[in-house]
Write an enzyme that holds these catalytic residues in place. Structure first.
Site, PDB file in Angstrom:
ATOM      1  N   ASP A  62       0.858  -1.179   0.000  1.00 41.88           N
ATOM      2  CA  ASP A  62       0.000   0.000   0.000  1.00 41.88           C
ATOM      3  C   ASP A  62       0.893   1.228   0.000  1.00 41.88           C
ATOM      4  OD1 ASP A  62      -1.789   2.041   0.413  1.00 41.88           O
ATOM      5  OD2 ASP A  62      -2.850   1.058   2.073  1.00 41.88           O
ATOM      6  N   TYR A 152      -4.489  16.042  -8.370  1.00 39.25           N
ATOM      7  CA  TYR A 152      -3.868  15.116  -9.322  1.00 39.25           C
ATOM      8  C   TYR A 152      -2.923  15.853 -10.260  1.00 39.25           C
ATOM      9  CZ  TYR A 152      -3.532  11.541 -13.006  1.00 39.25           C
ATOM     10  OH  TYR A 152      -3.069  10.635 -13.935  1.00 39.25           O
ATOM     11  N   LYS A 156       1.254  15.494 -10.538  1.00 39.58           N
ATOM     12  CA  LYS A 156       1.945  15.104 -11.759  1.00 39.58           C
ATOM     13  C   LYS A 156       2.923  16.193 -12.219  1.00 39.58           C
ATOM     14  CE  LYS A 156       0.008  11.099 -12.088  1.00 39.58           C
ATOM     15  NZ  LYS A 156       0.801   9.872 -11.862  1.00 39.58           N
TER      16      LYS A 156
END
Length: 244
Positions: A62, A152, A156
């Site tokens: 995980d 997100y 990135k």
């Protein structure tokens, strides 16, 4: 057989792009270590590789848990004594406006998408021999994005900055690091995106890539054929970023 006998560690190897990468590396002789949370899916990836005559093992990990990452890398090193290729594919997205986003969801996403890459790089580097390679899977969202995916897109963009910065700390001839920025790819993450479902993010199905097409580019960047490519991002997006 560009990866013959090379130890290839792939996060997110249980589905989508990550699975396609595992299968590609295994088909080219790699000794693939599939990392992911879902045991059944992980074993399925291993089964695909071994049925085709390749070598692979699954290790449950995980990436939201730093201790799990540390423990997993220790197991890999104990088993193989080195890591030749590190592919960081696992990622998560949120779909809330920032003003409505609980900060614990921000923290979880950054742990999985960004901190895990840093920790894996830190832990694997001492065991990566000359000619090894790291490939981080970024996204076109690092360059052009939509509403409600700010965490997100931020992760990135930071990932690509990490790749550039680490290239200054790594010897080109020892360990290379690069990123791949996929566009729309036929994976569960794409079709479960609420923005795609609602039409807020328009997807031209004619330009949706297949996981195997991304795997081909990632394998190239990880291979010795890309020996002079270092600290950059290759967009593999079917021309999506070229559109106005």
């Amino acid at each position: 057989m560009r990866f013959k006998d090379k130890v290839c560690l792939v996060t997110g190897g249980t589905s989508g792009i990550g699975r396609a990468v595992c299968v590609r590396l295994g088909a080219e002789g790699g000794r693939v270590v599939v990392l992911g949370r879902d045991v059944a899916d992980g074993k399925e990836t291993v089964g695909i590789i071994t049925k085709a005559g390749g070598e692979a093992v699954f290790m449950a990990c995980d990436l939201a848990k730093p201790r799990a990452i540390e423990s997993t890398v220790k197991k890999v090193v104990a088993k193989y004594e080195r890591v030749d290729v590190l592919i960081n594919d696992a990622a998560m997205m949120t779909y809330d406006p920032l003003v409505d986003l609980p900060l614990d969801k921000w923290d979880l996403l950054m742990q999985v998408n960004l901190r895990a890459l840093a920790q894996l790089t830190q832990l694997c580097l001492p065991h990566m021999p000359k000619g090894s390679s790291i490939v981080a899977i970024s996204s076109v969202h690092a360059h052009q994005t939509t509403a409600n995916v700010v965490p997100y897109a931020t992760s990135k963009g930071a990932m690509e900055a990490f790749v550039r910065g680490m290239s200054r700390e790594l010897d080109l001839r020892q360990t290379r690091i690069n990123a791949i920025a996929p566009g729309a790819v036929d994976t569960p993450m794409l079709w479960s995106n609420p923005n795609v479902k609602s039409g807020a993010e328009t997807i031209d199905k004619a330009t949706v890539g297949q996981p195997e097409e991304l795997a081909a580019a990632i394998a190239f960047m990880a291979s010795d054929e890309a020996s002079f490519i270092h600290g950059t991002t290759l967009a593999v997006d079917g021309g999506r970023l070229a559109q106005l």
